[in-house]
Scaffold this motif. Structure first.
Motif, PDB file in Angstrom:
ATOM      1  N   LEU A 127       0.823  -1.204   0.000  1.00 46.28           N
ATOM      2  CA  LEU A 127       0.000   0.000   0.000  1.00 46.28           C
ATOM      3  C   LEU A 127       0.865   1.266   0.000  1.00 46.28           C
ATOM      4  O   LEU A 127       0.505   2.290  -0.578  1.00 46.28           O
ATOM      5  CB  LEU A 127      -0.877  -0.030   1.256  1.00 46.28           C
ATOM      6  N   ASN A 128       2.009   1.183   0.664  1.00 39.16           N
ATOM      7  CA  ASN A 128       2.899   2.333   0.707  1.00 39.16           C
ATOM      8  C   ASN A 128       3.689   2.469  -0.596  1.00 39.16           C
ATOM      9  O   ASN A 128       3.910   3.575  -1.096  1.00 39.16           O
ATOM     10  CB  ASN A 128       3.868   2.187   1.877  1.00 39.16           C
ATOM     11  N   GLN A 129       4.053   1.306  -1.162  1.00 35.08           N
ATOM     12  CA  GLN A 129       4.876   1.354  -2.371  1.00 35.08           C
ATOM     13  C   GLN A 129       4.070   1.772  -3.597  1.00 35.08           C
ATOM     14  O   GLN A 129       4.542   2.486  -4.448  1.00 35.08           O
ATOM     15  CB  GLN A 129       5.512  -0.017  -2.598  1.00 35.08           C
ATOM     16  N   TRP A 130       2.844   1.303  -3.684  1.00 37.18           N
ATOM     17  CA  TRP A 130       1.988   1.622  -4.839  1.00 37.18           C
ATOM     18  C   TRP A 130       0.586   1.968  -4.332  1.00 37.18           C
ATOM     19  O   TRP A 130      -0.331   1.127  -4.409  1.00 37.18           O
ATOM     20  CB  TRP A 130       1.911   0.427  -5.797  1.00 37.18           C
ATOM     21  N   PRO A 131       0.389   3.219  -3.811  1.00 39.29           N
ATOM     22  CA  PRO A 131      -0.908   3.557  -3.200  1.00 39.29           C
ATOM     23  C   PRO A 131      -2.098   3.280  -4.119  1.00 39.29           C
ATOM     24  O   PRO A 131      -3.186   2.959  -3.649  1.00 39.29           O
ATOM     25  CB  PRO A 131      -0.778   5.043  -2.904  1.00 39.29           C
ATOM     26  N   TRP A 132      -1.882   3.387  -5.466  1.00 39.94           N
ATOM     27  CA  TRP A 132      -2.986   3.165  -6.405  1.00 39.94           C
ATOM     28  C   TRP A 132      -3.515   1.736  -6.363  1.00 39.94           C
ATOM     29  O   TRP A 132      -4.600   1.439  -6.828  1.00 39.94           O
ATOM     30  CB  TRP A 132      -2.581   3.528  -7.840  1.00 39.94           C
ATOM     31  N   ILE A 133      -2.751   0.845  -5.754  1.00 44.31           N
ATOM     32  CA  ILE A 133      -3.141  -0.571  -5.707  1.00 44.31           C
ATOM     33  C   ILE A 133      -4.470  -0.753  -4.943  1.00 44.31           C
ATOM     34  O   ILE A 133      -5.207  -1.709  -5.153  1.00 44.31           O
ATOM     35  CB  ILE A 133      -1.995  -1.406  -5.064  1.00 44.31           C
ATOM     36  N   ARG A 134      -4.777   0.254  -4.084  1.00 42.36           N
ATOM     37  CA  ARG A 134      -6.000   0.140  -3.291  1.00 42.36           C
ATOM     38  C   ARG A 134      -7.262   0.106  -4.158  1.00 42.36           C
ATOM     39  O   ARG A 134      -8.281  -0.436  -3.764  1.00 42.36           O
ATOM     40  CB  ARG A 134      -6.091   1.280  -2.262  1.00 42.36           C
ATOM     41  N   PHE A 135      -7.179   0.720  -5.361  1.00 37.31           N
ATOM     42  CA  PHE A 135      -8.363   0.735  -6.227  1.00 37.31           C
ATOM     43  C   PHE A 135      -8.612  -0.639  -6.851  1.00 37.31           C
ATOM     44  O   PHE A 135      -9.726  -0.975  -7.202  1.00 37.31           O
ATOM     45  CB  PHE A 135      -8.203   1.776  -7.344  1.00 37.31           C
TER      46      PHE A 135
END
Ligand code: HEM
Length: 485
Positions: A217-225
């Protein structure tokens, strides 16, 4: 036109790739950086191979023969610091005092970097000082808080008595008691039972799902979508909501004057009347969150490891029992007994070395370009501190892999004031809850040992290999508690 656009896009992509894979000049050594992923894949592979991120990073540092390791997780350059001299520098020098301004940290702080744990600069200094002043009134030997801890210990003993001669896991009762003590200090009351169970499950899932570097989540915040569940986004949101509800309800009760008046929320609301700029309800909420998150599992995990160790080692268990019986008999344990219960104290210190609860401390943020071991840590780089490695450093400890409480006792039979121990960090960001945690651990452990013999369930010896995520936890185990009376 179309050709020109394509050409420009290719140029931009090439520049981007070159920039993301190029390390800053004289950056600490470490694995290669790749576009988008940095060195994440390699770090993850090593973490899997060696059982935890801490052990994985430690092996990578050895491969590169360095005590200052440079990696990149996603798009975030990170420096991991090893060795006592280097970790001391990070703990004590002002340039290392910052906290990263990352997506994960903002999410953890309910949207904005606030509170104590993840604030820095003047906000951190002012609010840390305010909170520490209040914690001072509840720490070592302070009668009001000691009485609360002793009450909590009685509840634990009652619970154990109701389950005695049956197999059960001490996890739930220890975690419940710690949260109750923390919430008593913060809000002057206990958390309702039905809420507590839900909260404890979320805290456990959180510490297992994330590493000190924040994870995907910190490395690729967009992953949350795309992966809200797997990335841990849903978990953090749920936990924030649950804790916010508890805190908001308590703030409301305080405003309506229906709580006792000596707790932290009361003092903070009083301060809000005088100092409207930084003493806000949002800030109060995040500090409460900091206290619950930083103080709960860390403290109960130490106790779980201590009970696990005496369960596994009968000789140590009897030595501790005999010391307690011959020194304080059936009296209520108190912090003032620590100087007489030398072996018990040495045992608890060794528990905190051998099962380092926070093996990787931080994260910190470099406030300037900093030189270390001939390398340069650029301003704003995230820094992790490998405390676990110092606790197992053979240059510092004799036979570090061996569990040996005696290493904390001198030739005259007194407790040694041992350096090289950093379970609570050091310096200006040292854990402000250490005295509360130490008092709780000592009183509850002595209280249990005084009254019960702890035995394996059905003769099965549980493993002592910890689960290491954000913090270290004991693998789930059950035990039988046999009354000594
Ligand atoms: C055995 C139990 C505990 C352990 C092992 C532990 C460990 C630590 C460590 C290593 C740090 C330093 C992090 C750094 O240097 O960046 C820290 C900070 C902190 N701890 Fe604890 N802790 C424990 C209990 C508690 C308790 C009971 C509380 C609350 C009452 C608490 C509240 C905090 C807070 C608010 C910080 C952040 C301080 C700052 O950034 O200025 N901790 N803890």
């Amino acid at each position: 036109m179309c050709l020109l656009t394509c050409f420009l896009l290719v140029i931009v992509a090439v520049v981007y790739v070159i920039q993301t894979v190029t390390k800053p000049k004289n950056f600490p050594p470490g694995p290669k950086w790749y576009p988008i992923f940095g060195s994440s894949a390699f770090v993850q592979k090593m973490a899997k191979k060696y059982g935890s991120q801490w052990k994985g990073l430690s092996h990578i540092a050895k491969e590169y023969s360095t005590k200052v390791l440079g990696i990149k997780l996603g798009s975030e350059p990170i420096v991991v610091v090893f060795g006592e001299n280097n970790i001391r520098r990070v703990f004590t020098e002002k340039e290392f005092e910052g906290r990263p301004d990352s997506f994960f940290i903002k999410l953890r702080c309910l949207g904005k970097r606030m509170g104590i744990t993840f604030a820095d600069g003047t906000l951190w200094r002012e609010h840390r000082q305010f909170t520490v002043k209040h914690l001072k009134n509840v720490g070592f030997g302070k009668t009001a808080m000691e009485a609360e801890i002793q009450n909590e210990m009685q509840s634990i003993l009652k619970y154990i008595s109701e389950h005695k001669n049956k197999s059960f896991s001490p996890k739930h009762i220890l975690a419940t008691s710690v949260i109750n003590i923390l919430w008593k200090f913060t809000a002057g009351e206990r958390i309702k039972e039905e809420r507590l169970k839900f909260l404890l499950d979320l805290l456990k899932a959180r510490s297992e799902a994330f590493s000190m570097a924040g994870g995907w989540l910190n490395q690729w915040p967009w992953i949350r979508f795309f992966m809200p569940q797997r990335s841990g986004f849903t978990l953090i949101k749920k936990m924030n909501q649950q804790i916010s509800d508890i805190i908001e309800e308590s703030i409301m009760k305080h405003k309506q004057n229906i709580t006792a008046r000596r707790d932290f929320i009361y003092s903070f609301l009083e301060e809000m009347k005088e100092n409207k700029e930084t003493f806000t309800e949002e800030q109060l909420k995040v500090i409460c969150l900091d206290i619950l998150i930083a103080g709960s599992q860390t403290t109960s995990n130490v106790l779980e490891f201590a009970l696990l160790k005496v369960l596994r080692d009968k000789n140590i268990q009897e030595k501790i029992y005999n010391e307690i019986f011959n020194t304080i008999g059936h009296n209520m344990p108190s912090w003032t007994d620590t100087s007489r219960l030398v072996y018990t104290m040495a045992f608890l210190s060794e528990i905190q070395r051998y099962f380092t609860i926070v093996p990787i401390a931080g994260p910190r943020r470099a406030l300037d370009n900093i030189h270390m071991d001939g390398y340069v840590i650029p301003k704003d780089t995230t820094i992790l501190i490998s405390v676990g490695d110092v606790h197992f450093d053979p240059n510092v400890w004799e036979e570090p892999e061996k569990f040996m409480p005696e290493r904390f006792i001198d030739s005259k039979g007194n407790l040694k004031n041992v350096e090289h121990m950093y379970p609570f960090g050091s310096g200006r960001r040292r854990c402000p809850g250490d005295s509360l945690a130490k008092s709780f651990i000592f009183i509850v452990f002595v209280g249990i040992m005084q009254r019960f013999r702890i035995e394996c369930s059905n003769g099965v010896l549980p493993s002592e290999k910890p689960i290491i995520g954000l913090i270290s936890s004991a693998r789930p185990y059950t035990a039988e508690f046999i009354s000594r009376q």
